[in-house]
Design a protein around this motif. Structure first.
Motif, PDB file in Angstrom:
ATOM      1  N   TYR A  37       0.812  -1.218   0.000  1.00  0.00           N
ATOM      2  CA  TYR A  37       0.000   0.000   0.000  1.00  0.00           C
ATOM      3  C   TYR A  37       0.854   1.279   0.000  1.00  0.00           C
ATOM      4  CZ  TYR A  37      -4.017  -2.905   1.333  1.00  0.00           C
ATOM      5  OH  TYR A  37      -5.018  -3.841   1.359  1.00  0.00           O
ATOM      6  N   ASP A  39       4.520   3.801  -0.529  1.00  0.00           N
ATOM      7  CA  ASP A  39       5.766   4.174  -1.179  1.00  0.00           C
ATOM      8  C   ASP A  39       6.757   4.568  -0.095  1.00  0.00           C
ATOM      9  OD1 ASP A  39       5.166   3.821  -3.906  1.00  0.00           O
ATOM     10  OD2 ASP A  39       4.146   5.765  -3.991  1.00  0.00           O
ATOM     11  N   LYS A  52       0.633   4.820  -1.567  1.00  0.00           N
ATOM     12  CA  LYS A  52       0.879   4.628  -2.988  1.00  0.00           C
ATOM     13  C   LYS A  52      -0.324   5.128  -3.789  1.00  0.00           C
ATOM     14  CE  LYS A  52       3.213   1.046  -4.027  1.00  0.00           C
ATOM     15  NZ  LYS A  52       3.637  -0.365  -4.196  1.00  0.00           N
ATOM     16  N   GLU A  53      -0.048   5.814  -4.857  1.00  0.00           N
ATOM     17  CA  GLU A  53      -1.123   6.389  -5.679  1.00  0.00           C
ATOM     18  C   GLU A  53      -2.001   5.282  -6.279  1.00  0.00           C
ATOM     19  OE1 GLU A  53      -1.696   9.504  -9.444  1.00  0.00           O
ATOM     20  OE2 GLU A  53       0.297   9.094  -8.632  1.00  0.00           O
ATOM     21  N   GLY A  54      -3.308   5.470  -6.165  1.00  0.00           N
ATOM     22  CA  GLY A  54      -4.248   4.557  -6.794  1.00  0.00           C
ATOM     23  C   GLY A  54      -4.702   3.380  -5.965  1.00  0.00           C
ATOM     24  N   VAL A  55      -4.131   3.220  -4.751  1.00  0.00           N
ATOM     25  CA  VAL A  55      -4.561   2.097  -3.911  1.00  0.00           C
ATOM     26  C   VAL A  55      -5.691   2.525  -2.987  1.00  0.00           C
ATOM     27  CG1 VAL A  55      -2.252   1.089  -3.952  1.00  0.00           C
ATOM     28  CG2 VAL A  55      -2.921   2.539  -2.024  1.00  0.00           C
ATOM     29  N   THR A  56      -6.491   1.549  -2.569  1.00  0.00           N
ATOM     30  CA  THR A  56      -7.534   1.783  -1.572  1.00  0.00           C
ATOM     31  C   THR A  56      -7.083   1.174  -0.259  1.00  0.00           C
ATOM     32  OG1 THR A  56      -9.282   1.745  -3.248  1.00  0.00           O
ATOM     33  CG2 THR A  56      -9.949   1.415  -0.957  1.00  0.00           C
ATOM     34  N   ASN A  83      -7.532  11.308   2.469  1.00  0.00           N
ATOM     35  CA  ASN A  83      -8.024   9.933   2.415  1.00  0.00           C
ATOM     36  C   ASN A  83      -9.413   9.847   3.058  1.00  0.00           C
ATOM     37  OD1 ASN A  83      -8.319   7.186   4.015  1.00  0.00           O
ATOM     38  ND2 ASN A  83      -7.095   6.783   2.194  1.00  0.00           N
TER      39      ASN A  83
END
Length: 227
Positions: A37, A39, A52-56, A83
């Motif tokens: 999840y 970076d 991380k971009e694009g994760v839920t 978020n």
């Protein structure tokens, strides 16, 4: 015969319930936070972390202590900002910095734990400016022995009700707990010697308690007075 059937029915229902409970536990375990999840970026002393971009993200997020055999020492600036899925965040001991606006406007966030709750040795965690500003659902906050400084606007306009376990904090910045209308209790430990005059501006329901060994502040008419 009826009694036998009743016993069989009870056993079947019990078995199904047990299986269902295990399914729920397995489902909860499968949502545990993993490094996929996040970076990571190298910084002095180890790594910083961000989403991380694009994760839920799952509802409960427990940040890791290490990555690639090095310590994770910081939550990056804006790391989780805006978020809307996370309801609980656990930040383990060893983090030195929670960056500015790291969790700002995380409107679903309700529960926060930072650092170890037991013990007395501080590690020096600094909560940055506006780190949790605008987390309008945040009410349950436990700040452990690691927290040394709370930056300006850190908990501005949250629903925080009380601040638990402030053992080693030394400084609270401007408007750090301003406009927190649900804040009813704040404990001033012996270590706390620098509180901005407007740190609690607009938090009209707060009652202050001061450690007997604190020589920097007193309470007069429920107002903090610098000695």
């Amino acid at each position: 015969m009826k009694k036998v059937l009743s016993v069989i029915a009870i056993l079947i229902i019990s078995t199904l319930c047990f299986a269902g409970c295990n399914f729920v536990k397995d489902k909860e375990a499968s949502t545990a936070t993993s490094n996929e999840y996040f970076d990571f970026a190298e910084v002095e002393g180890g790594y910083s972390i961000s989403v991380k971009e694009g994760v839920t993200l799952p509802e409960t997020v427990q940040l890791p202590s290490t990555y690639n055999e090095k310590d994770v020492v910081a939550v990056a600036k804006n790391a989780f900002k805006n978020n809307t899925t996370v309801t609980k965040v656990v930040i383990p001991e060893g983090y030195k910095t929670i960056g500015s606006e790291a969790f700002a406007f995380c409107t679903a966030l309700k529960t926060l734990e930072i650092g170890s709750i037991s013990g007395t040795t501080a590690k020096g965690t600094v909560i940055g400016m506006s780190a949790f500003k605008g987390c309008t659902s945040l009410y349950d906050v436990k700040l452990g022995k690691d927290v040394k400084e709370i930056g300006a606007y850190a908990f501005y306009e949250t629903k925080i009700t009380s601040v638990v376990t402030l053992k080693n904090v030394e400084k609270i910045g401007a408007c750090a707990f301003a406009k927190c209308s649900s804040l009813s209790r704040f404990y001033v430990p012996a270590s706390l010697v620098d509180i901005a005059e407007d740190a609690f501006e607009g938090s009209t329901n707060v009652k202050f308690e001061i450690a007997e060994s604190n020589t920097a502040y007193d309470v007069v008419n429920n107002e903090l007075v610098k000695l």
